[in-house]
Design an enzyme around this catalytic site. Structure first.
Site, PDB file in Angstrom:
ATOM      1  CB  SER A 172      -0.967  -0.033   1.190  1.00 54.72           C
ATOM      2  OG  SER A 172      -1.993   0.929   1.032  1.00 54.72           O
ATOM      3  CG  ASP A 271      -6.604  -2.741  -3.996  1.00 58.39           C
ATOM      4  OD1 ASP A 271      -7.211  -1.684  -3.726  1.00 58.39           O
ATOM      5  OD2 ASP A 271      -5.391  -2.900  -3.788  1.00 58.39           O
ATOM      6  CG  HIS A 301      -5.685  -2.239  -0.223  1.00 57.02           C
ATOM      7  ND1 HIS A 301      -4.910  -1.925  -1.316  1.00 57.02           N
ATOM      8  CD2 HIS A 301      -5.114  -1.610   0.830  1.00 57.02           C
ATOM      9  CE1 HIS A 301      -3.928  -1.130  -0.943  1.00 57.02           C
ATOM     10  NE2 HIS A 301      -4.018  -0.925   0.355  1.00 57.02           N
TER      11      HIS A 301
END
Length: 332
Positions: A172, A271, A301
């Site tokens: 991320s 995601d 995610h």
């Protein structure tokens, strides 16, 4: 594997749903209307794992301070294995540039698994967080930790830790930081011990002003929404900048002349950021660099921080394979 799941529904175990709901509540309620974060509230729920010099599942941990004035430190995860020339992975945690740390339980656990399974020495960086510290603080901190390893390797790393087999990794926001620190290291050309041979980019956080098809379609997904990502970009980017800034949009920067490392990009089908991640992968290849795309069509995610998911273990195996392939390539 393709990530086109227009006619599928995300299915995750009850235990994981509870953890995701907690994380959503934890972060959303800490964000104040004025754009600041209630750190006192976060500390009530941000459970930390202390360093432990005693090996647990063959991995011990220790913390090293780089610059106390900015609380810059890293946690070293040491695999207790025989052998020499063990790779070093410099890891940057996720959290939208604003949350979490190396000693947060999810990331302490993930890095322990990396150290044991790859195996590798893992250096998990405690970089400064937004909105108190905006761009480029996170990249400065990451670069300075790499420089610290270069200059102090004999003091902080065991003799069999091989910085000539160095990888950057992050998920991320951490994937974004790993990318940008890699660019700085490539540009600097002043590292003798540190040789960056691979980049592991796990669902990296990139963006832009326009909304992608995935951002529009994947509504109500775990952890990520346009509202949350917009808040994170506003907290991290320089005052007055928009999401077409180079920190958010890697294609703004030319890396064609850099010795940018071979990169593994991980994308998940549920995601909302997946279109940006695929664009990142394509941009690396268009820049004349090598990249591998790893897709998990039925995941979301940050899925890999949930060890109860079989895909989390599968991804760590694929990271191990990537590291082994790169080490074999540079050793040939």
């Amino acid at each position: 594997m393709a990530t086109d799941n227009k006619h599928q529904k995300l299915t995750i175990p009850f235990k994981t749903r509870i953890a995701v709901a907690f994380l959503n509540t934890f972060t959303d309620n800490a964000q104040r209307p004025d754009g600041s974060i209630n750190r006192r509230f976060l500390r009530l729920f941000d459970f930390r794992a202390p360093p432990n010099p005693k090996p647990i599942n063959s991995v011990s941990t220790s913390d090293f301070v780089v610059d106390p004035s900015r609380d810059l430190w890293f946690r070293l995860f040491t695999p207790h294995i025989s052998g020499d020339r063990i790779p070093v992975v410099v890891f940057f945690h996720g959290g939208g540039f604003a949350f979490l740390s190396p000693n947060a339980h999810p990331y302490d656990s993930v890095c322990r698994r990396f150290a044991r399974k790859i195996p590798a020495y893992v250096v998990s960086v405690n970089y400064r967080l937004a909105p108190e510290h905006r761009y480029p603080a996170q990249y400065d901190d990451g670069y300075d930790v790499v420089k610290f390893l270069e200059e102090n390797r004999g003091k902080v790393l065991p003799a069999n830790a091989d910085l000539s087999r160095c990888f950057f990794a992050g998920d991320s926001a951490g994937g974004n930081i790993a990318h940008n620190v890699a660019i700085r290291v490539c540009r600097a050309r002043c590292f003798a011990a540190v040789k960056l041979v691979g980049l592991i980019s796990i669902q990296p956080f990139f963006g832009g002003e326009e909304r992608t098809e995935a951002e529009k379609r994947l509504v109500g997904m775990p952890l990520v929404s346009p509202e949350r990502t917009d808040w994170c970009w506003k907290a991290m980017l320089p005052e007055g900048a928009n999401r077409d800034h180079e920190a958010a949009k890697p294609s703004v920067v030319d890396i064609s002349g850099l010795d940018y490392p071979d990169t593994m990009v991980v994308v998940a089908g549920f995601d909302p950021l997946k279109d940006w991640q695929r664009s990142y992968y394509e941009w690396i290849k268009l820049s004349g660099k090598r990249a591998t795309l790893i897709e998990y069509p039925n995941m979301f995610h940050a899925f890999y921080i949930f060890p109860e998911l079989p895909e989390a273990g599968q991804l760590i195996q694929q990271i191990k394979d990537f590291v082994e392939e790169r080490v074999a390539s540079v050793s040939a």
